[in-house]
Design a protein around this motif. Structure first.
Motif, PDB file in Angstrom:
ATOM      1  N   THR A 306       0.848  -1.195   0.000  1.00 57.73           N
ATOM      2  CA  THR A 306       0.000   0.000   0.000  1.00 57.73           C
ATOM      3  C   THR A 306       0.881   1.243   0.000  1.00 57.73           C
ATOM      4  O   THR A 306       2.101   1.174   0.206  1.00 57.73           O
ATOM      5  N   GLU A 307       0.226   2.382  -0.186  1.00 56.48           N
ATOM      6  CA  GLU A 307       0.953   3.650  -0.210  1.00 56.48           C
ATOM      7  C   GLU A 307       1.580   3.986   1.142  1.00 56.48           C
ATOM      8  O   GLU A 307       2.542   4.762   1.208  1.00 56.48           O
ATOM      9  N   ASP A 308       1.040   3.416   2.216  1.00 59.60           N
ATOM     10  CA  ASP A 308       1.519   3.736   3.559  1.00 59.60           C
ATOM     11  C   ASP A 308       2.601   2.800   4.076  1.00 59.60           C
ATOM     12  O   ASP A 308       3.139   3.013   5.166  1.00 59.60           O
ATOM     13  N   ASP A 309       2.934   1.759   3.321  1.00 63.90           N
ATOM     14  CA  ASP A 309       3.966   0.833   3.786  1.00 63.90           C
ATOM     15  C   ASP A 309       5.329   1.522   3.813  1.00 63.90           C
ATOM     16  O   ASP A 309       5.654   2.316   2.922  1.00 63.90           O
ATOM     17  N   PRO A 310       6.139   1.219   4.820  1.00 57.25           N
ATOM     18  CA  PRO A 310       7.475   1.828   4.880  1.00 57.25           C
ATOM     19  C   PRO A 310       8.352   1.330   3.743  1.00 57.25           C
ATOM     20  O   PRO A 310       8.271   0.166   3.340  1.00 57.25           O
ATOM     21  N   VAL A 311       9.176   2.237   3.219  1.00 55.91           N
ATOM     22  CA  VAL A 311      10.065   1.846   2.124  1.00 55.91           C
ATOM     23  C   VAL A 311      11.272   1.110   2.691  1.00 55.91           C
ATOM     24  O   VAL A 311      11.667   1.309   3.841  1.00 55.91           O
ATOM     25  N   ALA A 312      11.862   0.248   1.852  1.00 58.23           N
ATOM     26  CA  ALA A 312      13.055  -0.508   2.249  1.00 58.23           C
ATOM     27  C   ALA A 312      13.796  -0.915   0.975  1.00 58.23           C
ATOM     28  O   ALA A 312      13.854  -2.100   0.622  1.00 58.23           O
ATOM     29  N   PRO A 313      14.355   0.042   0.257  1.00 58.14           N
ATOM     30  CA  PRO A 313      14.953  -0.257  -1.046  1.00 58.14           C
ATOM     31  C   PRO A 313      16.193  -1.135  -0.930  1.00 58.14           C
ATOM     32  O   PRO A 313      16.982  -1.020   0.015  1.00 58.14           O
TER      33      PRO A 313
END
Length: 485
Positions: A306-313
């Motif tokens: 979702t748009e609210d999930d934390p990023v983790a590239p």
């Protein structure tokens, strides 16, 4: 209470009233008085924005003092918004819509005193006539004067506007310049602010050109026109003339970004360049639409992101896109459009599979990454929708709709749709696929599925990815046949 003001200025509550001119609103202002005089909050950003005033970001406060009743100024339309109020005295105000549009030529009049003010949007002609001696007329504006801007004025005596001035113009005090302004029929209407597409030479940029075909107020800038790494973005345009910037420019060489040179270029383009656009958008009240990627996630989720999930590239490219997302989020008017597996005009995964099929090459294709294709025509359509629909600002996932697939699934479907045997495609793991790579390989997210509930809830329906693939292959085959290829 002391003072020379009518008691009716006291006791009002803050209230906005619409007018027949779109965007022009009259504001009642609370004025508090006692034996010392009176006090008012002339402009209160938080309260007024909450009640519907645009967050117009004033940069200058001007005051016009007029000694004698009957002093008349206007009708002037400038390329900025302004909030008009009276500090002392009373005026008769007149506003004429000089913007190109359905309310062109509409007129609204009202009296203003310290308890009444008006928000005047860009392109609406503004005029006033003082009704008391010693009148001070104030206005906040959200841009500075520029000799290159469009300033439009019409005659105070224009017969079409037919303003009923309390003090006839033959007895009023006017400047020679205001007396000489043209009639409404002789002027060019004020054009709306423009949209600029940056990165218009790429696959998405070309799709955006098609999506805005015939739109007179949309401009396109390829890298030769605006290079995000040049450091001269501030002077690239007269930014006050723009309402929206679409940032379709990016460094997308995912594997090359893992090299020292590629890393520097990726950060310069995707982060530093985007930061320059964000700074310009914030300063000039521009909506910034920025295209992001599924690579901001590590792909370990067992559901759609979702748009609210934390990023983790995982990769350098993903890191630059994630950083740019946070930069763009600082712009008051922004959309971050996250997408995945983009297919557009030119060389791409599907066109490569079609070429291999025609040449009799049986490819090995990764089968442990899942997601959905996104065709640039659909992505461009979504971007235009967000720009024009007044959807809430923020992050939106935009991909093709339907079931998720693997890259190997896409390759087999492509072969079959083009009339080739899909069993010619062999599925392999990502690790095996890149085992013999001669250079750096960027880690890919295993799960690239993006949740589409937010964009569909905003009223946009993404195209079905499988149907869009079928249409793409059909056009490809037809084009090859017509060209003799």
């Amino acid at each position: 209470m002391s003072g020379d003001f009518d008691a009716t200025i006291y006791g009002k509550v803050l209230r906005a009233q619409p007018t027949p001119i779109a965007g022009l609103s009259v504001w009642d202002l609370p004025v508090h008085g006692d034996n010392r005089g009176w006090f008012k909050e002339n402009w209160q950003r938080n309260k007024m924005v909450a009640m519907g005033m645009p967050d117009f970001g004033p940069v200058q406060n001007n005051i016009s003092f007029n000694d004698a009743p009957g002093t008349t100024r206007g009708i002037h339309a400038e390329p900025w918004d302004k909030f008009v109020s009276v500090a002392t005295g009373r005026i008769f105000g007149a506003w004429v819509d000089l913007r190109d549009g359905p309310t062109y030529g509409a007129v609204f009049t009202a009296e203003l005193d310290p308890s009444r003010a008006v928000f005047v949007p860009r392109g609406v002609g503004n005029a006033f006539q003082t009704l008391q001696p010693g009148t001070a007329y104030t206005y906040l504006v959200n841009d500075h004067y520029s000799p290159d801007a469009q300033y439009t004025s019409i005659s105070l005596a224009d017969e079409t506007a037919a303003i009923d001035w309390p003090i006839p113009l033959d007895r009023a005090q006017l400047s020679a310049k205001d007396r000489a302004h043209p009639r409404l029929a002789e002027i060019t209407p004020v054009a709306p602010r423009k949209t600029l597409v940056v990165g218009a030479g790429g696959q998405l940029g070309r799709a955006l050109r098609m999506a805005h075909a015939g739109a007179a107020r949309v401009e396109f800038a390829a890298r030769a026109d605006i290079d995000l790494t040049s450091g001269s973005l501030v002077d690239a345009r007269r930014w006050s003339d723009y309402d929206t910037i679409v940032n379709a420019a990016a460094y997308t060489a995912v594997d090359a970004a893992e090299t020292p040179e590629g890393r520097a270029t990726a950060w310069a383009t995707n982060v530093a360049g985007t930061t320059g656009l964000a700074r310009i958008a914030t300063e000039h009240g521009i909506t910034l639409i920025h295209v992001s990627s599924d690579y901001v996630f590590d792909g370990t989720a067992t559901r759609a992101y979702t748009e609210d999930d934390p990023v983790a590239p995982l990769s350098v490219y993903g890191q630059t896109k994630a950083a740019a997302d946070y930069v763009v989020a600082t712009v008051p008017r922004h959309y971050v459009v996250r997408t995945s597996w983009v297919i557009g005009d030119g060389r791409n995964f599907v066109s490569t599979m079609l070429s291999l099929a025609e040449r009799g090459i049986d490819p090995a294709v990764v089968d442990d990454q899942r997601g959905r294709l996104t065709f640039t025509a659909d992505l461009a359509r979504a971007i235009r929708y967000l720009a024009e629909s007044s959807a809430p600002y923020g992050v939106y996932n935009v991909t093709g709709a339907g079931a998720t697939t693997t890259w190997a699934d896409v390759a087999r479907s492509t072969f079959a749709l083009a009339g080739h045997d899909p069993s010619r495609v062999t599925g392999v793991s990502t690790q095996d696929y890149f085992a013999k790579a001669s250079g750096p390989v960027a880690p890919r997210p295993g799960n690239s599925e993006l949740d589409l509930a937010k964009i569909t809830g905003a009223g946009f329906t993404p195209a079905n990815a499988a149907a869009a693939l079928a249409d793409y292959v059909k056009r490809y085959v037809e084009d090859r046949a017509s060209s003799g290829g």
